[in-house]
Scaffold this motif. Structure first.
Motif, PDB file in Angstrom:
ATOM      1  N   ASN A 270       0.823  -1.207   0.000  1.00  0.00           N
ATOM      2  CA  ASN A 270       0.000   0.000   0.000  1.00  0.00           C
ATOM      3  C   ASN A 270       0.858   1.259   0.000  1.00  0.00           C
ATOM      4  OD1 ASN A 270      -2.888  -0.634  -0.088  1.00  0.00           O
ATOM      5  ND2 ASN A 270      -2.463  -1.822   1.752  1.00  0.00           N
ATOM      6  N   ALA A 271       1.946   1.261   0.754  1.00  0.00           N
ATOM      7  CA  ALA A 271       2.851   2.411   0.767  1.00  0.00           C
ATOM      8  C   ALA A 271       3.545   2.564  -0.589  1.00  0.00           C
ATOM      9  CB  ALA A 271       3.888   2.251   1.878  1.00  0.00           C
ATOM     10  N   LEU A 272       3.968   1.455  -1.180  1.00  0.00           N
ATOM     11  CA  LEU A 272       4.619   1.494  -2.490  1.00  0.00           C
ATOM     12  C   LEU A 272       3.646   1.998  -3.560  1.00  0.00           C
ATOM     13  CD1 LEU A 272       7.133   0.876  -4.183  1.00  0.00           C
ATOM     14  CD2 LEU A 272       6.339  -1.504  -4.331  1.00  0.00           C
ATOM     15  N   HIS A 273       2.405   1.528  -3.514  1.00  0.00           N
ATOM     16  CA  HIS A 273       1.387   1.980  -4.474  1.00  0.00           C
ATOM     17  C   HIS A 273       1.132   3.474  -4.305  1.00  0.00           C
ATOM     18  CE1 HIS A 273      -2.402   2.140  -6.702  1.00  0.00           C
ATOM     19  NE2 HIS A 273      -2.009   1.015  -7.270  1.00  0.00           N
ATOM     20  N   ALA A 274       1.041   3.940  -3.076  1.00  0.00           N
ATOM     21  CA  ALA A 274       0.823   5.364  -2.822  1.00  0.00           C
ATOM     22  C   ALA A 274       1.971   6.195  -3.372  1.00  0.00           C
ATOM     23  CB  ALA A 274       0.656   5.598  -1.318  1.00  0.00           C
ATOM     24  N   GLU A 275       3.199   5.744  -3.156  1.00  0.00           N
ATOM     25  CA  GLU A 275       4.368   6.451  -3.683  1.00  0.00           C
ATOM     26  C   GLU A 275       4.355   6.445  -5.207  1.00  0.00           C
ATOM     27  OE1 GLU A 275       9.175   5.867  -4.015  1.00  0.00           O
ATOM     28  OE2 GLU A 275       8.193   5.037  -2.243  1.00  0.00           O
ATOM     29  N   GLY A 276       4.076   5.297  -5.792  1.00  0.00           N
ATOM     30  CA  GLY A 276       4.118   5.158  -7.241  1.00  0.00           C
ATOM     31  C   GLY A 276       3.040   5.921  -7.978  1.00  0.00           C
ATOM     32  N   PHE A 277       1.864   5.999  -7.387  1.00  0.00           N
ATOM     33  CA  PHE A 277       0.741   6.637  -8.076  1.00  0.00           C
ATOM     34  C   PHE A 277       0.319   7.964  -7.441  1.00  0.00           C
ATOM     35  CE2 PHE A 277       0.383   2.267  -9.626  1.00  0.00           C
ATOM     36  CZ  PHE A 277       0.314   2.515 -10.986  1.00  0.00           C
ATOM     37  N   GLY A 278       1.081   8.419  -6.447  1.00  0.00           N
ATOM     38  CA  GLY A 278       0.872   9.749  -5.883  1.00  0.00           C
ATOM     39  C   GLY A 278      -0.446   9.944  -5.151  1.00  0.00           C
ATOM     40  N   HIS A 279      -0.779   9.030  -4.267  1.00  0.00           N
ATOM     41  CA  HIS A 279      -1.990   9.178  -3.452  1.00  0.00           C
ATOM     42  C   HIS A 279      -1.669   8.777  -2.017  1.00  0.00           C
ATOM     43  CE1 HIS A 279      -2.666   4.821  -3.333  1.00  0.00           C
ATOM     44  NE2 HIS A 279      -2.424   4.800  -4.639  1.00  0.00           N
ATOM     45  N   ALA A 280      -2.578   9.053  -1.124  1.00  0.00           N
ATOM     46  CA  ALA A 280      -2.384   8.665   0.276  1.00  0.00           C
ATOM     47  C   ALA A 280      -2.419   7.140   0.400  1.00  0.00           C
ATOM     48  CB  ALA A 280      -3.480   9.275   1.144  1.00  0.00           C
ATOM     49  N   PRO A 281      -1.649   6.586   1.336  1.00  0.00           N
ATOM     50  CA  PRO A 281      -1.696   5.130   1.536  1.00  0.00           C
ATOM     51  C   PRO A 281      -3.114   4.674   1.902  1.00  0.00           C
ATOM     52  CG  PRO A 281       0.191   6.054   2.672  1.00  0.00           C
ATOM     53  CD  PRO A 281      -0.653   7.218   2.200  1.00  0.00           C
ATOM     54  N   MET A 282      -3.480   3.533   1.347  1.00  0.00           N
ATOM     55  CA  MET A 282      -4.789   2.961   1.634  1.00  0.00           C
ATOM     56  C   MET A 282      -4.584   1.689   2.450  1.00  0.00           C
ATOM     57  SD  MET A 282      -6.533   4.163  -1.987  1.00  0.00           S
ATOM     58  CE  MET A 282      -6.795   2.655  -2.689  1.00  0.00           C
ATOM     59  N   GLU A 283      -5.642   0.989   2.720  1.00  0.00           N
ATOM     60  CA  GLU A 283      -5.560  -0.245   3.504  1.00  0.00           C
ATOM     61  C   GLU A 283      -6.105  -1.418   2.702  1.00  0.00           C
ATOM     62  OE1 GLU A 283      -7.194   0.228   7.423  1.00  0.00           O
ATOM     63  OE2 GLU A 283      -6.049   2.058   7.789  1.00  0.00           O
ATOM     64  N   ASP A 284      -5.747  -1.498   1.427  1.00  0.00           N
ATOM     65  CA  ASP A 284      -6.219  -2.575   0.566  1.00  0.00           C
ATOM     66  C   ASP A 284      -5.583  -3.903   0.963  1.00  0.00           C
ATOM     67  OD1 ASP A 284      -7.701  -0.736  -0.839  1.00  0.00           O
ATOM     68  OD2 ASP A 284      -6.304  -0.609  -2.518  1.00  0.00           O
ATOM     69  N   ASP A 285      -6.333  -4.974   0.774  1.00  0.00           N
ATOM     70  CA  ASP A 285      -5.821  -6.312   1.031  1.00  0.00           C
ATOM     71  C   ASP A 285      -5.270  -6.876  -0.277  1.00  0.00           C
ATOM     72  OD1 ASP A 285      -5.215  -8.894   1.755  1.00  0.00           O
ATOM     73  OD2 ASP A 285      -7.177  -9.324   2.653  1.00  0.00           O
ATOM     74  N   TRP A 286      -4.059  -6.444  -0.600  1.00  0.00           N
ATOM     75  CA  TRP A 286      -3.404  -6.877  -1.830  1.00  0.00           C
ATOM     76  C   TRP A 286      -3.180  -8.378  -1.863  1.00  0.00           C
ATOM     77  CZ3 TRP A 286      -2.151  -4.377  -6.264  1.00  0.00           C
ATOM     78  CH2 TRP A 286      -2.359  -3.001  -6.271  1.00  0.00           C
ATOM     79  N   TRP A 287      -2.820  -8.942  -0.724  1.00  0.00           N
ATOM     80  CA  TRP A 287      -2.523 -10.372  -0.684  1.00  0.00           C
ATOM     81  C   TRP A 287      -3.748 -11.181  -1.126  1.00  0.00           C
ATOM     82  CZ3 TRP A 287       1.604 -13.052  -1.060  1.00  0.00           C
ATOM     83  CH2 TRP A 287       1.587 -14.427  -0.779  1.00  0.00           C
ATOM     84  N   ALA A 288      -4.910 -10.874  -0.589  1.00  0.00           N
ATOM     85  CA  ALA A 288      -6.140 -11.581  -0.986  1.00  0.00           C
ATOM     86  C   ALA A 288      -6.459 -11.306  -2.449  1.00  0.00           C
ATOM     87  CB  ALA A 288      -7.305 -11.160  -0.095  1.00  0.00           C
ATOM     88  N   ARG A 289      -6.301 -10.075  -2.883  1.00  0.00           N
ATOM     89  CA  ARG A 289      -6.627  -9.700  -4.264  1.00  0.00           C
ATOM     90  C   ARG A 289      -5.790 -10.482  -5.276  1.00  0.00           C
ATOM     91  NH1 ARG A 289      -5.931  -3.669  -5.114  1.00  0.00           N
ATOM     92  NH2 ARG A 289      -7.755  -3.688  -3.776  1.00  0.00           N
ATOM     93  N   VAL A 290      -4.479 -10.470  -5.113  1.00  0.00           N
ATOM     94  CA  VAL A 290      -3.649 -11.147  -6.112  1.00  0.00           C
ATOM     95  C   VAL A 290      -3.820 -12.661  -6.061  1.00  0.00           C
ATOM     96  CG1 VAL A 290      -1.972  -9.266  -6.314  1.00  0.00           C
ATOM     97  CG2 VAL A 290      -1.523 -11.150  -4.707  1.00  0.00           C
ATOM     98  N   ASN A 291      -4.041 -13.206  -4.887  1.00  0.00           N
ATOM     99  CA  ASN A 291      -4.259 -14.649  -4.795  1.00  0.00           C
ATOM    100  C   ASN A 291      -5.596 -15.067  -5.399  1.00  0.00           C
ATOM    101  OD1 ASN A 291      -2.136 -16.360  -3.292  1.00  0.00           O
ATOM    102  ND2 ASN A 291      -2.132 -14.383  -2.257  1.00  0.00           N
ATOM    103  N   ARG A 292      -6.553 -14.181  -5.398  1.00  0.00           N
ATOM    104  CA  ARG A 292      -7.876 -14.480  -5.950  1.00  0.00           C
ATOM    105  C   ARG A 292      -7.944 -14.234  -7.458  1.00  0.00           C
ATOM    106  NH1 ARG A 292     -10.764 -12.298  -2.102  1.00  0.00           N
ATOM    107  NH2 ARG A 292     -10.482 -10.204  -2.864  1.00  0.00           N
TER     108      ARG A 292
END
Length: 131
Positions: free
Chosen positions: A17-39
């Motif tokens: 979430n911190a890396l995504h915020a840095e890369g796309f210029g937004h505030a850090p979110m609380e997305d569940d990336w682990w569940a998303r990519v595994n699904r």
């Protein structure tokens, strides 16, 4: 810079979430990336230096022959060292190994040299509808 690349590597949601915020210029979110990519993903590539995540790319797919590059991310300090290019190279290799026939990517104009030049994607006509 010595970076290790791992297909379907483990990662922490807070770090992504911190890396995504840095890369796309937004505030850090609380997305569940682990569940998303595994699904939803064929896989993903994690780039680490000394155990620290410095890059990530998601490879979504249609369950058959089409895979899609999403969320190519590299920390500021690791940019311009070939990390992004190698993330894509690993994604290409693994999508090919999974018998995908096509790897798609869309990008903003400022990323044209990276995807078309450094990574070898070919330009194509495509369409998009903002939802």
């Amino acid at each position: 810079m010595t970076v290790a690349y791992e297909w379907r590597g483990r990662f922490d949601n807070t770090v992504i979430n911190a890396l995504h915020a840095e890369g796309f210029g937004h505030a850090p979110m609380e997305d569940d990336w682990w569940a998303r990519v595994n699904r939803h993903s064929l896989g993903w590539v994690c780039a680490t230096e000394n155990g620290e995540l410095v890059g990530f790319v998601n490879v979504a797919w249609d369950g058959a022959v089409h895979a899609f590059i999403l969320d190519t991310l590299v920390t500021r300090r690791a940019r311009r060292h070939g990390v992004g290019t190698e993330l894509i190279a690993v994604a290409v290799r693994e999508a090919r190994a999974a018998d995908c026939e096509w790897l798609h990517v869309d990008f903003d104009d400022d990323m044209k040299d990276f995807y078309l030049g450094a990574c070898g994607f070919q330009p194509t006509h495509a369409g998009i509808i903002a939802l």
